[in-house]
Design a protein around this motif. Structure first.
Motif, short mmCIF file in Angstrom:
data_model
loop_
_atom_site.label_atom_id
_atom_site.label_comp_id
_atom_site.label_asym_id
_atom_site.label_seq_id
_atom_site.Cartn_x
_atom_site.Cartn_y
_atom_site.Cartn_z
N LEU A 117 23.84 3.94 -1.43
CA LEU A 117 23.14 3.19 -2.48
C LEU A 117 21.84 2.58 -1.94
N VAL A 118 21.88 2.07 -0.71
CA VAL A 118 20.66 1.54 -0.10
C VAL A 118 19.65 2.67 0.11
N SER A 119 20.14 3.80 0.59
CA SER A 119 19.27 4.95 0.79
C SER A 119 18.68 5.43 -0.54
N SER A 120 19.51 5.47 -1.57
CA SER A 120 19.04 5.88 -2.91
C SER A 120 17.95 4.96 -3.41
N ALA A 121 18.13 3.66 -3.19
CA ALA A 121 17.11 2.70 -3.63
C ALA A 121 15.78 2.96 -2.90
N GLY A 122 15.86 3.24 -1.61
CA GLY A 122 14.64 3.53 -0.85
C GLY A 122 13.97 4.81 -1.31
N VAL A 123 14.76 5.84 -1.56
CA VAL A 123 14.21 7.11 -2.03
C VAL A 123 13.60 6.94 -3.42
N ALA A 124 14.31 6.23 -4.30
CA ALA A 124 13.78 5.99 -5.65
C ALA A 124 12.47 5.22 -5.58
N HIS A 125 12.42 4.23 -4.71
CA HIS A 125 11.19 3.44 -4.52
C HIS A 125 10.05 4.33 -4.03
N ALA A 126 10.34 5.19 -3.07
CA ALA A 126 9.32 6.10 -2.54
C ALA A 126 8.84 7.08 -3.61
N LEU A 127 9.78 7.60 -4.40
CA LEU A 127 9.40 8.53 -5.47
C LEU A 127 8.56 7.82 -6.53
N TRP A 128 8.97 6.62 -6.91
CA TRP A 128 8.27 5.84 -7.92
C TRP A 128 6.83 5.55 -7.49
N ASN A 129 6.68 5.25 -6.19
CA ASN A 129 5.35 4.92 -5.65
C ASN A 129 4.60 6.13 -5.12
N LYS A 130 5.17 7.32 -5.35
CA LYS A 130 4.55 8.58 -4.94
C LYS A 130 4.20 8.60 -3.45
N VAL A 131 5.14 8.10 -2.64
CA VAL A 131 4.96 8.12 -1.19
C VAL A 131 5.13 9.55 -0.72
N ASP A 132 4.17 10.03 0.03
CA ASP A 132 4.24 11.39 0.58
C ASP A 132 4.95 11.30 1.92
N ALA A 133 6.26 11.57 1.91
CA ALA A 133 7.05 11.44 3.13
C ALA A 133 7.92 12.67 3.33
N LYS A 134 8.15 12.96 4.60
CA LYS A 134 9.06 14.05 4.96
C LYS A 134 10.48 13.51 4.90
N CYS A 135 11.36 14.26 4.29
CA CYS A 135 12.76 13.87 4.22
C CYS A 135 13.39 14.05 5.60
N GLY A 136 14.10 13.04 6.05
CA GLY A 136 14.75 13.11 7.35
C GLY A 136 16.16 13.66 7.30
#
Length: 167
Positions: A117-136
């Motif tokens: 759930l914490v990871s999902s929140a971080g991923v959702a935040h990154a997607l919402w803010n259009k963060v260009d990140a490599k998935c680990g």
């Protein structure tokens, strides 16, 4: 189609999930018997989660610093705490071993639920803010971007933990 979502980028993830499914079925069939495959979903899910965490954790420790650098870009806790980013693959390996040995499954499933759930929140935040990140998620084994697939993967793992808590 957006290059970020091209199928080629997800082939390693698809192969990993295929391997996890084949290994899970093989373990169930070889060590428990074919009748067990249908009647004991809980055991199947424990093996699936165990193998998944063991594979994912192993890929991440192959280049721990590279994983941590990528993870810090989208995980809320890793962004604040580098030791968490460096320790996360070992948490996954520990969870994988616990699932495989059926050790403290109540604690393990609650831990997985919280982590996912914490990871999902971080991923959702990154997607919402259009963060260009490599998935680990696969460490250095794949150059995959953080996408809706990353979020779906985390949410499905959380859902499986919930299902195992109530089975």
């Amino acid at each position: 189609m957006d290059e970020k979502y091209s199928l080629e980028k997800f082939v390693p993830l698809i192969k990993m999930y295929a391997a996890v499914i084949v290994l899970t079925i093989a373990k169930q069939f070889l060590f428990v018997g074919h009748d067990h495959l249908v009647t004991h979903t809980h055991d199947w899910m424990n093996d699936f989660m165990g193998i998944m965490f063991l594979m994912a954790g192993t890929f991440k420790v192959m280049d721990l610093c590279c994983f941590a650098d990528a993870f810090e870009k989208y995980d809320l806790v890793a962004r604040l705490c580098r030791p968490y980013a460096l320790g996360y693959p070992f948490i996954e390996l520990g969870l994988g071993v616990a699932y495989m040995f059926r050790w403290q499954l109540l604690l393990v499933n609650w831990t997985v639920l919280a982590l996912m759930l914490v990871s999902s929140a971080g991923v959702a935040h990154a997607l919402w803010n259009k963060v260009d990140a490599k998935c680990g998620c696969m460490g250095i084994m794949a150059e995959m971007p953080v996408t809706f697939v990353t979020l779906l993967e985390d949410l499905l793992m959380a859902a499986m933990a919930v299902m195992m808590l109530y089975m």
